[in-house]
Write an enzyme that holds these catalytic residues in place. Sequence first.
Site, PDB file in Angstrom:
ATOM      1  N   LYS A 235       0.843  -1.201   0.000  1.00 22.51           N
ATOM      2  CA  LYS A 235       0.000   0.000   0.000  1.00 22.51           C
ATOM      3  C   LYS A 235       0.872   1.243   0.000  1.00 22.51           C
ATOM      4  CE  LYS A 235      -3.975  -1.841   2.586  1.00 22.51           C
ATOM      5  NZ  LYS A 235      -4.997  -1.691   1.545  1.00 22.51           N
ATOM      6  N   ARG A 309     -10.553 -11.493   1.128  1.00 17.50           N
ATOM      7  CA  ARG A 309     -11.433 -12.481   0.484  1.00 17.50           C
ATOM      8  C   ARG A 309     -10.737 -13.846   0.375  1.00 17.50           C
ATOM      9  NH1 ARG A 309     -11.792  -8.673  -4.669  1.00 17.50           N
ATOM     10  NH2 ARG A 309     -11.477  -7.197  -2.956  1.00 17.50           N
TER      11      ARG A 309
HETATM   12  N1  BES Z   1      -8.390  -3.876   4.143  1.00 19.21           N
HETATM   13  C1  BES Z   1      -8.475  -3.368   2.823  1.00 19.21           C
HETATM   14  C2  BES Z   1      -9.749  -2.545   2.590  1.00 19.21           C
HETATM   15  C3  BES Z   1      -9.900  -1.276   3.389  1.00 19.21           C
HETATM   16  C4  BES Z   1      -9.364  -0.083   2.920  1.00 19.21           C
HETATM   17  C5  BES Z   1     -10.608  -1.264   4.561  1.00 19.21           C
HETATM   18  C6  BES Z   1      -9.525   1.077   3.641  1.00 19.21           C
HETATM   19  C7  BES Z   1     -10.775  -0.111   5.282  1.00 19.21           C
HETATM   20  C8  BES Z   1     -10.239   1.071   4.815  1.00 19.21           C
HETATM   21  C9  BES Z   1      -8.452  -4.512   1.821  1.00 19.21           C
HETATM   22  O1  BES Z   1      -7.699  -5.603   2.173  1.00 19.21           O
HETATM   23  C10 BES Z   1      -7.859  -3.959   0.562  1.00 19.21           C
HETATM   24  O2  BES Z   1      -6.716  -3.654   0.567  1.00 19.21           O
HETATM   25  N2  BES Z   1      -8.699  -3.831  -0.457  1.00 19.21           N
HETATM   26  C11 BES Z   1      -8.281  -3.284  -1.708  1.00 19.21           C
HETATM   27  C12 BES Z   1      -8.888  -4.151  -2.795  1.00 19.21           C
HETATM   28  C13 BES Z   1      -8.261  -3.944  -4.135  1.00 19.21           C
HETATM   29  C14 BES Z   1      -6.847  -4.442  -4.160  1.00 19.21           C
HETATM   30  C15 BES Z   1      -9.115  -4.671  -5.150  1.00 19.21           C
HETATM   31  C16 BES Z   1      -8.787  -1.861  -1.776  1.00 19.21           C
HETATM   32  O3  BES Z   1      -9.842  -1.558  -1.222  1.00 19.21           O
HETATM   33  O4  BES Z   1      -8.103  -1.049  -2.367  1.00 19.21           O
HETATM   34 MN    MN Z   2      -5.655  -5.407   1.570  1.00 19.63          MN
END
Ligand code: BES
Ligand code: MN
Length: 456
Positions: A235, A309
């Site tokens: 990230k 997921r």
């Molecule tokens: N834990 C995150 C989602 C999230 C983001 C929760 C901000 C709360 C606040 C999840 O694991 C993630 O990283 N999701 C990605 C999905 C993408 C790679 C398709 C996202 O939301 O960017």
């Molecule tokens: Mn994630």
Amino acid sequence: MKINFTKPKNDVFMVSISSKNTNEIIKEKGIKTLYLKCEEEMSLRKLFLLIRKMVVMAKGVKAEKITFNFEDFRFKGLKLNDEKLGEIIGSQLDFANYEFNIYKTKPKEGFTELKEVFILNVSKEVEKAILKGSIIAQEVNNTRTLANTPGGDMTPTILAQKAKEAVKGLSVKVTVLGEKEMEKLKMQAIVSVGRGSDEESKFIIMEYLGGPKNEKPIILVGKGVTFDAGGINLKPSSSLLGMNMDMSGGASVIHTIALASKMKLKKNIIGLVPSVENMASGKSYRPGDVIRSMSGQTIEILNTDAEGRVILADALTYAQKYNPEVVIDVATLTGAAAVALGERASAIFTNDDELAKDLEKAGEETGDYVWRLPMWEEYENEIKGSLGDWTNVHNKDSRYGGAIYGAIFLHQFIKGYKWAHIDIAPRMTSMAGENLAPGALGSPVRLLYKFIEELK
Ligand code: BES
Ligand code: MN
Ligand code: ZN
């Protein structure tokens, strides 16, 4: 916070509700009155905010004790019986009083908190309802504390330990599987995501059997990513902070089970929390890897940051061995859910219209709002893999409908039972103006509890 149903003796702020006065505090002849402004047209949604406002105002003037008349909260427009109103008052009071300050040095005068509330003109039944509400809020607040705890102090091992502590002395059986045991059960999806971390992954199983012996259980599955760095799809800096709360779903499952057993609900409830840390290292799973999940279906990893997921896939498969009545998973799954709904509701997805209605109702009754999004079969087209069966993100890397693709993916691991997925990413933390401490919200413990309580 202590709740009394007697007249207070001294040093207490009286709360007066009025549609005319603005929010202010007036001290006259030794009586300190806190004027709480309410709107002429009351609604349940406004009531939640009003009760919390009372606590925020009291704390604002460092009042440690307040008193109010229960009857003042019987608003005309609200179709609530006294018991429901009592439960709401009890739960919102403690919900609003919470602050997370265990990492702060205690100031000489102590932290500001409301210590005692005196509620007047309450029947015995309503007293019970208020105290029940307070117990509900305490479990919500325990959920917030687990989620607020920094990632370094909340690893999968510690989360598993906290699950045991949460139900100490209650009739809940907790079993914790480590990586070796998960390997034996072919839970490669969970093990793969956790491999990049030095912390061992855990699978937490909580069993509360308060219902008839042969009654099918309700299964709650919670995402327990104790820190989500994104893995090799690391990230960006701005997205890393707050990712200690990526176990919010797991925490809510742990404390919903604790609550259900405290309240001695006559239901069989199982909690499953796959817990990992999603880190970037030489051992991490990679973009392009194909993993065989416990279900036998393979997952083609296109993005290691869509880890929730992947671990939930194995947990949902594990759930099948209980022959469940219904399975509900709770996860901070996608930022896209917040893009779709804003931060005011969680997204729900389900294969059962009745279940959608029940969850929406429980949400409205508790303030844990949810909104349904579609999960049509057509969407499956975009998660068909080229190497494996399913890709863990949109196979054309589209930015559209991210929350839906998360749900569609999970749906592939559901077999023959009612299921709902609650994407709580929008409700992970509180918003300004909600009259709540910043940080974790403890959603959707209130919703889950209400749903289970009212399930026929
Ligand atoms: N834990 C995150 C989602 C999230 C983001 C929760 C901000 C709360 C606040 C999840 O694991 C993630 O990283 N999701 C990605 C999905 C993408 C790679 C398709 C996202 O939301 O960017
Ligand atoms: Mn994630
Ligand atoms: Zn995550």
